[in-house]
Design an enzyme around this catalytic site. Structure first.
Site, PDB file in Angstrom:
ATOM      1  N   CYS A 101       5.916  13.906  70.644  1.00 12.01           N
ATOM      2  CA  CYS A 101       4.649  14.601  70.401  1.00 12.01           C
ATOM      3  C   CYS A 101       4.557  15.851  71.270  1.00 12.01           C
ATOM      4  O   CYS A 101       4.109  16.912  70.810  1.00 12.01           O
ATOM      5  CB  CYS A 101       3.478  13.667  70.685  1.00 12.01           C
ATOM      6  N   CYS A 199      -0.211   5.655  70.545  1.00  6.07           N
ATOM      7  CA  CYS A 199      -1.563   5.889  70.026  1.00  6.07           C
ATOM      8  C   CYS A 199      -1.730   5.491  68.570  1.00  6.07           C
ATOM      9  O   CYS A 199      -2.821   5.106  68.149  1.00  6.07           O
ATOM     10  CB  CYS A 199      -1.955   7.358  70.222  1.00  6.07           C
TER      11      CYS A 199
END
Length: 393
Positions: A101, A199
């Site tokens: 990410c 997440c």
């Protein structure tokens, strides 16, 4: 200076944005929306990119009196992080989605858009330190507080990207001080717990989540020689170094327990062996980046870290001809970066990121494609087929 503050909704990014304002910069806050579907990202204390996090980031921006926007990067996040995560597991590798990410979203897509909009810098709440050398080169270093240091997950940053980055918390000796500062400023995020884990897996059950995206097929559990010892109900659910839950039909000849050494996605097998086979003496990869200029020497002493909160192991780094067939996506065809550690690494899995250090400085990183066992100096099956292990060395 026109600065874009990436605000996750946590205490670190809140204080980083505040310090940018205090420095007299023209600051704009932005929160990244990484999912369009409710409930697909963690909420509460375990989140980092949820709706409530966006609301917290907006409240802090209001306190600071700066403009605030939410940018929708959900499609890019799905393609570059979530789909990549699934594809890597399908190939028997173990990726780090948070690092991916940073590479693809926070310091590629976000940074590219910030530059296009005329921003001079992007500020984040990461704990790392940037050093500007007299010759104009920027170096990425560990943060002042080793326990909180986040230079590992920033190891993917290139020299050009570093030229646009700012980490205001890098010199802060303790996160306790950051929380105290947030409380003094009246930020709602002052006592907000840290986010952790992945997440996009809402309940933290990675095995079950992967089972919903990758078909779980039963297969054989084999030793390093390929002899069948038992059966499994889905190779994806096994982790390197796992001992329990193997349900093998018979013990090893020496009576010692067996451990998971890796999985073979081609044959759908789980490979097990002695604990000693988990000790890896050398790691190598054909996909790498440098966090600054390319090292001047093809071989140099270094430290290497293979987990975000792992130890740094001393060793020797080499840039050399690849020891096995060249990957089509190799950084430089026919070459690899390899690190031979002074002491063995334990629990290495293909797909992990190895970050190379010289002292506190981040030199660069590579994705582990190959591992060599300290046990017999041949590649151990670590997410690669047992039958091709000797060919890989």
């Amino acid at each position: 200076m026109k600065v874009l503050a990436a605000m996750s909704g946590g205490v670190d990014s809140s204080v980083a944005a505040a310090r940018a304002v205090d420095a007299g910069h023209e600051v704009v806050g932005v929160h990244l929306a990484l999912s369009r579907a409710g409930g697909t990202l963690r909420t509460g204390a375990r989140g980092c990119c949820t709706i409530e996090d966006a609301m917290d980031a907006r409240r802090v921006s209001d306190e600071l009196g700066i403009p605030f926007y939410v940018w929708d990067f959900s499609e890019r996040f799905r393609l570059d992080v979530v789909d990549d995560f699934i594809a890597e597991y399908e190939q028997g590798r173990t990726p780090n989605p948070c690092l991916r990410c940073n590479e693809k979203i926070k310091f590629a897509a976000l940074l590219d858009k910030a530059i296009d909009l005329g921003f001079d810098q992007v500020v984040t709440g990461h704990y790392a330190h940037i050093v500007d050398r007299p010759d104009g080169v920027r170096e990425l270093h560990r943060a002042s507080e080793e326990a909180k240091d986040q230079s590992y997950v920033l190891g993917v940053l290139t020299e050009e990207q570093l030229s646009y980055c700012s980490f205001p918390l890098g010199d802060t000796p303790s996160k306790v001080l950051v929380r105290e500062e947030a409380e003094q400023r009246g930020f709602v995020t002052a006592n907000k717990p840290d986010s952790y884990d992945i997440c996009f897996i809402p309940d933290g059950d990675t095995r079950t989540w992967l089972g919903g995206h990758i078909p779980m097929r039963p297969g054989a559990i084999v030793d390093r020689e390929g002899e069948v010892l038992g059966e499994h109900d889905g190779a994806v659910g096994f982790t390197i170094g796992q001992r329990k839950g193997l349900k093998l039909g018979r013990p090893a000849a020496d009576g010692k327990p067996r451990f998971v050494l890796g999985t073979d996605p081609v044959d759908n097998t789980v490979v097990v062996g002695p604990k000693e086979a988990l000790a890896i003496g050398e790691i190598a990869g054909q996909r790498w980046t440098w966090a600054g200029p390319k090292p001047a020497q093809e071989q140099f002493r270094c430290g290497v870290q293979i987990r975000a909160h792992g130890d740094t192991m001393p060793g020797t780094c080499s840039i050399r001809a690849a020891a096995n067939s060249t990957r089509p996506d190799a950084t430089e065809q026919g070459f690899e970066v390899a690190v031979r550690t002074d002491e063995p690494l334990i629990g290495v899995a293909l797909g992990q990121t190895a970050v190379i250090y010289e002292g506190t400085r981040v030199v660069g990183q590579f994705t582990i494609d190959r591992a060599t066992s300290e046990l017999d100096l041949e590649p151990v099956l670590v997410g690669a087929a047992a039958g091709t292990a000797k060919e890989q060395h």
